[in-house]
Scaffold this motif. Structure first.
Motif, PDB file in Angstrom:
ATOM      1  N   GLY C 412       0.843  -1.430  -0.066  1.00 29.75           N
ATOM      2  CA  GLY C 412       0.078  -0.040   0.088  1.00 29.75           C
ATOM      3  C   GLY C 412       0.743   1.299   0.060  1.00 29.75           C
ATOM      4  N   GLN C 435       0.166   1.975  -8.345  1.00 32.26           N
ATOM      5  CA  GLN C 435      -0.788   2.730  -7.765  1.00 32.26           C
ATOM      6  C   GLN C 435      -0.733   2.866  -6.263  1.00 32.26           C
ATOM      7  OE1 GLN C 435      -4.438   0.574  -9.212  1.00 32.26           O
ATOM      8  NE2 GLN C 435      -3.655   0.821 -11.164  1.00 32.26           N
ATOM      9  N   PRO C 437       1.165   5.487  -2.824  1.00 33.13           N
ATOM     10  CA  PRO C 437       1.990   6.412  -2.704  1.00 33.13           C
ATOM     11  C   PRO C 437       3.549   5.964  -2.541  1.00 33.13           C
ATOM     12  CG  PRO C 437       0.182   6.235  -1.198  1.00 33.13           C
ATOM     13  CD  PRO C 437       0.267   4.847  -1.955  1.00 33.13           C
ATOM     14  N   ALA C 480       4.663  11.751   0.710  1.00 32.26           N
ATOM     15  CA  ALA C 480       4.532  10.870  -0.356  1.00 32.26           C
ATOM     16  C   ALA C 480       4.225  11.472  -1.662  1.00 32.26           C
ATOM     17  CB  ALA C 480       3.122  10.034  -0.039  1.00 32.26           C
ATOM     18  N   LEU C 482       1.812  10.932  -4.704  1.00 34.78           N
ATOM     19  CA  LEU C 482       0.641  10.283  -4.900  1.00 34.78           C
ATOM     20  C   LEU C 482       0.310   9.650  -6.052  1.00 34.78           C
ATOM     21  CD1 LEU C 482      -1.974  12.209  -2.379  1.00 34.78           C
ATOM     22  CD2 LEU C 482      -0.558  10.166  -2.078  1.00 34.78           C
ATOM     23  N   PRO C 483      -0.263   8.458  -6.386  1.00 35.71           N
ATOM     24  CA  PRO C 483      -0.448   8.121  -7.564  1.00 35.71           C
ATOM     25  C   PRO C 483      -1.373   9.008  -8.605  1.00 35.71           C
ATOM     26  CG  PRO C 483      -1.575   6.568  -6.017  1.00 35.71           C
ATOM     27  CD  PRO C 483      -0.635   7.430  -5.495  1.00 35.71           C
ATOM     28  N   ASP C 484      -0.957   9.341  -9.555  1.00 42.23           N
ATOM     29  CA  ASP C 484      -1.747  10.271 -10.430  1.00 42.23           C
ATOM     30  C   ASP C 484      -2.936   9.432 -11.154  1.00 42.23           C
ATOM     31  OD1 ASP C 484      -2.762  11.723 -12.591  1.00 42.23           O
ATOM     32  OD2 ASP C 484      -0.732  12.649 -13.050  1.00 42.23           O
ATOM     33  N   ASP C 485      -4.318   9.692 -10.786  1.00 40.14           N
ATOM     34  CA  ASP C 485      -5.305   9.120 -11.264  1.00 40.14           C
ATOM     35  C   ASP C 485      -5.260   8.739 -12.857  1.00 40.14           C
ATOM     36  OD1 ASP C 485      -6.058   8.321  -8.732  1.00 40.14           O
ATOM     37  OD2 ASP C 485      -7.568   9.899  -8.693  1.00 40.14           O
ATOM     38  N   ARG C 486      -4.849   9.787 -13.580  1.00 41.04           N
ATOM     39  CA  ARG C 486      -4.884   9.757 -15.058  1.00 41.04           C
ATOM     40  C   ARG C 486      -3.714   8.956 -15.592  1.00 41.04           C
ATOM     41  NH1 ARG C 486      -5.529  15.907 -14.038  1.00 41.04           N
ATOM     42  NH2 ARG C 486      -3.279  15.568 -13.964  1.00 41.04           N
TER      43      ARG C 486
END
Lengths: 285, 374, 521
Positions: C412, C435, C437, C480, C482-486
């Protein structure tokens, strides 16, 4: 931030003072009366200056009612005990029956649940005299007339609906999910009721119990009809002060002070819970 | 592998037999494998929360059966079902501290106090609530309460964990951090979880499979990838994906070696017939009309192609959503280029047969994805 | 009289031998280091003079003692770690029986293959949860048994690098729970496994293996001789640390029982580790590859290694530099690297695919194939230089995902160290691909810090490893990425293709290797 103007504050204080005087004066006056003799009470115009006396209280506790004409026995202390026994028992029975019932009505919608709840409430609508006559007959028939048991039973007409409807509201205010969360963690229905619902509705139950106690204490008509001298509460017992030879105002006042003392003490002690319980609601979900 | 949770044709009716009857869940069949994370995705009122509550035991099943590992549980008390739940409304117990709120979920596991403490502290660290363990619920924010509620469910080793909108109240930053952690935690402890959400991103990020629900009916139950690439019907096609799928009514015309999908009298998407399987050609020819769906990411701006007129565009930092008038309707395209058409510009669009979804106009069922029968 | 307010961590790595002094809160006070030297021999031998290694270590300790005022008396304890695997044999007098074999030694390649393919190899894997490879002592000992039996006969103990240093520091022969267990032990019992030794055919030589000790529980005092040599006080407690990668993992934030993070170390080679809370959570794979190493307590680290990580980027840029040079142009290599971040982020992912197996030694994780080679696939005339570089970056993050996926689910949260951690583009891409951090850590000497933490726990300065981590590591973690949703969606697609391509490549590699052999003949 306090934005109220000086005038507004002044008016508010004045209004509060008037209300306090209006409600407190009779009590104040009764207390004064209880320390006076009949003569000083009945003087005209009334005066605040007198020599306080404890005679009225002595007479009531001793159970001897002395008038200028004769002296007669009156068992006021016994009446006080009756009031306590009847009120405490009635409220206890009403709580034992009413709280689980209120929980059931709040949580478990079953066929006809609303009708039953309403029927119970409707006991409060009917004039007491309506049920008294048949009740007297029945009670004499089955031997419940003039017993504590019979009186406590009849007092449920006063206490049970009150507790049922107030406490039900509190249970309904508790988010059912709080109970679900407890049940799903492996607890039974009953332990959820005991450990979650009861404590959360606690202030509400206390408030309802107190109100019921006061209503029971102040009841007059049921006891007047159904109780004989040795079972009668203070409300009925006070009638004895109206004697053929006149009304013993001083002693009546003393008796009233003594009879409101328990409820007043109880109310003062429970004030915190009452305010919390009646105004806030149990929990904000 | 046995199915961990099996919903067998369950129905939920509220106020049955009255004028207010609501058929909230209709003939729902769903299997969740052991160790799987499944999301129930849908808008509010779609029946997802009713389903969750029937599994947990807070609603009765009107008909059907709920099994966990072959054991029928829909008649059991919630305490006997072996289900842990995180509530959308948090449902913390006000007189207890956060630590006690979390720990009471462990009471039924009869652990040593030191073990309880370790578990509580670990789950608190996972959910970033270590600093509030000794506070009371009314002294913490909604987002924190939600994490406590989540922790209270996740700390248990139940047969099934049900999570109702588990992260709805969290701020986006924290949500992104916790999503990965929670997924890993569930996988590491080999838990089986079913969660309800209305947020596609959350469902995609957390779930192995997603059950899309609408109007009490299961629309599609599939992997996130298949929901996007192989929507079963118009509803899922339009519901999944952002921006939503472009939909057009079309009539198929098979002429010699070409297949034309006519969108308007003067506009048709034309493809060599080799782009469509024979069965599909037959099928769409029979129908009076079909519905075609194209994902905005698949609408390409090309030099040659069908004409459209731009009426809006929106730059999102790394991609642009272009809205254009096309075939009597509107079409949205997503492009990554910086050279942008402005409102009023004429553009040309082309859509590869590979990106085409064709749906039955009457039933809404998908007929094909990318030229092959669905 | 000054308080004992210092801890010293020794990290005898393959390239550098270091001694680092920390205060009790884990802040670095001083560092002394010296380049390590080893010799490469024809036939794949890579050896290191054991006595010189000890002298170098003593030297850096003495240097540190000189640098830090009153170091000898302030030093509360010493933790020692060193390069992993390899075989360092000593005779009955405690003198080196040979020059120590390093993990780089490839003489036993054939033995390694034979062991990996023999009947009992699966059992060995299931006991140690660690795949057999050419770096390990168990492979080396099997090779020696066949090829140099006399050497084994005159040896009394088989040590790893750090065990040798521990012996020289304290006079006690011991091995630690990490190397002892993953090489010859059972990860469930955390002790040597007679079955494993039997299957390896080493039962008769079990006496070579020193007892296993846990450095957080046991320490031994510095001998007088060592103390004099290092400028420290005789009797200073010394703790035997875990192998260097485990100490680095400790120092860089892998140990976190709450978050269960992953740790990716991307230097020239890549290492992907996953924190495993207990033996039940260890995930075995079908390819029998990767390592599983115990932490003190009940937890483990599972890891997969990539033979080449930033080596791929160095190679690609080197290639470009060669092109410039051929045209008599020159580029500043530093500037070249920095200018790439934005170019890579702007390029189109998926216009070509790169599998980053650029090392001539093939690949080890998450599969073992000595013939594996790097490749760009799917090029067309629109592919640009930026797209190709993007593919190299993507290849590295996809390889990371490949490794994590093999070890179970993707953690995670990923903690990232090594050279690549400095690249913003890399952090963004890794976060999107996994996906999860990504957090970097401000601890340049993670290995030495980890060794010192073990000594600190043994000294009772912390209740356990977790408490030590709270003070020494957690405050150093950076915010962190963070994962870029795009980007996460596209990486799902990319990974699917990456994996499918990777699974069909072995055929090509085999044929290419065959061709190379024929052509060089």
């Amino acid at each position: 931030m306090d934005h109220t103007s000086f005038l507004e504050r002044w008016f508010r204080r004045a209004a509060l003072s008037i209300i306090i005087v209006f409600f407190m004066f009779p009590i104040f006056w009764i207390v004064l009366m209880s320390f006076q003799t009949n003569e000083t009470i009945l003087r005209s115009p009334p005066s605040m200056s007198f020599t306080p006396t404890l005679d009225n209280y002595m007479a009531i506790i001793a159970g001897r009612l002395d008038s200028n004409v004769a002296s007669m026995g009156i068992d006021f202390v016994n009446n006080l005990m009756n009031s306590i026994i009847l009120s405490v028992c009635s409220v206890a029975v009403a709580l034992i029956l009413g709280v689980p019932a209120a929980y059931a009505f709040a949580r478990h919608k079953f066929k006809g649940s609303e009708d039953i709840a309403f029927t119970l409430l409707s006991f409060r609508f009917a004039p007491p005299l309506l049920v008294l006559l048949p009740l007297t007959l029945y009670f004499q028939e089955i031997g419940l007339a003039d017993t504590y048991l019979g009186l406590v039973w009849v007092y449920q007409l006063i206490c049970l609906p009150l507790i049922l409807w107030i406490v039900r509201g509190y249970f309904e205010d508790i988010s059912p999910d709080i109970e679900y969360a407890y049940r799903i963690a492996g607890h039974s229905w009953f332990s959820t009721f005991r450990k979650i619902a009861l404590p959360l509705a606690g202030p509400g139950i206390a408030a309802a119990g107190l109100l019921a106690f006061i209503f029971a204490w102040n009841n007059f008509i049921f006891a007047l009809v159904l109780a004989s001298a040795d079972k009668q509460p203070v409300t009925v017992g006070a009638l004895a002060f109206v004697t053929a030879s006149g009304i013993q105002y001083g002693q009546i006042a003393a008796a009233i002070v003594l009879s409101i003392a328990p409820t007043l003490a109880l109310a003062l002690w429970a004030q915190r819970y009452l305010v919390e319980g009646l105004s806030l609601g149990a929990v904000k979900g | 592998m046995t199915a961990q949770l099996h919903l067998k044709t369950i129905n939920k009716k509220y106020n049955p037999g009255t004028a207010h009857e609501v058929h909230a869940v209709q003939d729902l069949d769903l299997e969740v494998e052991r160790g799987e994370i499944v999301a129930l995705l849908g808008s509010s009122g779609c029946g997802k929360t009713s389903t969750l509550r029937m599994i947990a035991g807070f609603e009765e099943v009107s008909s059907g059966e709920v099994d966990i590992d072959g054991r029928r549980i829909d008649r059991l008390a919630p305490a006997k079902r072996g289900v842990a739940m995180a509530f959308e409304g948090y449902s913390l117990y006000p007189p207890l501290t956060i630590r006690e709120n979390i720990a009471f979920a462990l009471k039924s596991e009869r652990l040593r106090q030191s073990e309880v403490n370790t578990r509580v502290e670990q789950i608190a660290a996972l959910l970033e609530i270590s600093d509030i363990l000794d506070k009371h619920p009314n002294a913490i924010s909604g987002g924190q309460q939600q994490r406590v509620s989540l922790g209270r469910a996740l700390i248990r080793r139940a047969d099934l964990h049900v999570l109702d909108e588990p992260m709805g109240q969290l701020e986006p930053q924290l949500r992104a951090i916790l999503r990965g952690r929670i997924k890993h935690y569930i996988k590491e402890h080999e838990l089986t979880a079913i969660l309800v959400t209305h947020d596609q991103t959350e469902a995609n990020a957390l779930a192995d499979r997603i059950a899309v629900m609408e109007g009490g009916l299961l629309q599609q139950y599939d992997t996130p990838e298949n929901l996007k690439n192989r929507p079963a019907n118009i509803f899922t096609g339009a519901f999944i994906g952002e921006p939503p799928m472009n939909l057009f009514a079309a009539v198929a015309e098979v002429v010699a070696d070409r297949v034309d999908l006519r969108l308007a009298p003067d506009i048709a998407l034309s493809y060599p017939s080799t782009a469509f399987s024979d069965e599909l050609q037959q099928r769409i020819q029979q129908d009076q009309g079909v519905m075609i769906g194209i994902r905005p990411h698949s609408v390409q701006l090309t030099v040659e192609g069908l004409p459209a007129e731009v009426y809006a565009n929106q730059w999102l930092g790394d991609q642009t959503h272009i809205a254009a008038r096309f075939a009597g309707g509107s079409i949205v395209s997503v492009v990554h280029d910086l050279a942008l058409p402005k409102p009023g510009d004429q553009i040309n669009l082309s859509i590869s047969a590979h990106d085409l979804h064709i749906f039955d106009n009457n039933t809404g069922e998908a007929l094909s994805h990318g030229g092959q029968l669905a | 009289m000054s308080a004992k307010d210092l801890l010293i961590g020794i990290d005898a790595g393959t390239s550098v031998i270091k001694a680092v002094a920390f205060d009790l809160a884990g802040r670095q006070i001083a560092l002394a280091s010296r380049r390590n030297e080893y010799t490469t021999q024809p036939g794949g031998g890579v050896e290191q003079d054991m006595n010189r290694t000890w002298r170098d270590t003593a030297h850096v300790l003495a240097q540190l003692a000189e640098e830090v005022p009153d170091c000898a008396r302030r030093c509360a304890a010493i933790g020692v770690t060193g390069q992993g695997d390899g075989t360092w044999l000593i005779d009955g007098d405690g003198e080196p029986a040979h020059d120590g074999w390093l993990w780089l030694d490839s003489r036993s390649a054939a033995t390694s293959r034979r062991l990996a393919e023999m009947d009992g190899s699966r059992v060995i894997y299931e006991r140690t949860a660690t795949g057999i490879n050419v770096c390990q002592m168990r492979t080396h000992l099997c090779w020696m048994l066949e090829n140099t039996p006399d050497l084994l006969k005159k040896s009394a103990s088989a040590l790893h690098c750090k065990d040798w240093l521990y012996y020289k520091l304290t006079g006690v022969l011991a091995s630690d729970i990490s190397e002892g267990v993953f090489t010859f032990g059972d990860f469930r019992t955390r002790d040597y496994s007679p079955d494993v030794l039997e299957l390896l055919g080493l039962s008769d030589h079990a006496g070579l293996l020193p007892p296993i000790i846990d450095g957080t529980k046991t320490s031994h005092g510095l001998t007088r001789g060592a103390a004099e040599l290092c400028g420290l006080v005789e009797g200073t407690p010394v703790s035997l640390g875990l192998v260097d990668v485990m100490c680095s993992a400790l120092g860089a934030g892998l140990y976190d029982p709450a978050v269960l993070p992953g740790l990716t170390i991307l230097g020239s080679t890549g290492m992907h580790m996953r924190f495993v809370r207990d033996a039940d959570a260890v995930v075995l794979n079908d390819d029998a590859c990767g390592y599983t190493m115990p932490f003190p307590g009940g937890a483990f680290a599972q890891m997969q290694t990539n033979m080449a990580a930033t080596l791929n980027i160095d190679w690609a840029l080197g290639l470009a530099a060669q092109v410039f040079a051929s045209q008599n142009l020159s580029v500043d290599p530093e500037q070249f690297l920095v200018s790439m971040d934005d170019m890579v982020l702007d390029a189109k992912p998926g216009s070509t695919f790169y599998h980053p197996y650029i090392s001539a030694a093939g690949e080890r994780g998450p599969f073992t194939n000595l013939d594996a080679r790097a490749s760009w696939t799917g090029l067309d005339q629109t592919t640009t230089w930026a797209d190709m570089l993007r593919a190299v970056f993507d290849g590295l993050v996809l390889a990371a995902r490949d490794c994590y996926q093999t070890m179970g689910s993707i953690p995670g949260e990923i903690r990232l160290t090594g050279g690549a951690a400095k690249s913003r583009a890399f952090r963004i891409l890794l976060s999107a691909c996994l996906q999860a951090p990504v957090r970097t850590i401000g601890q340049p000497e993670a290995g030495a810090a980890g060794a010192a933490m073990i000594a600190a726990v043994q000294q009772g300065l912390f209740r356990d490893i977790a408490a030590a981590v709270d003070t020494w590591v957690t405050p150093l973690l950076n915010d962190a990425v963070l994962p870029d949703d795009r980007l996460t969606g596209p990486y799902d697609t990319l990974f699917k293709t990456y994996l499918e391509t990777r699974l069909i490549l072995p055929k090509a590699w085999e044929s290419q290797a065959q061709a190379r052999r024929e052509l060089t003949r």
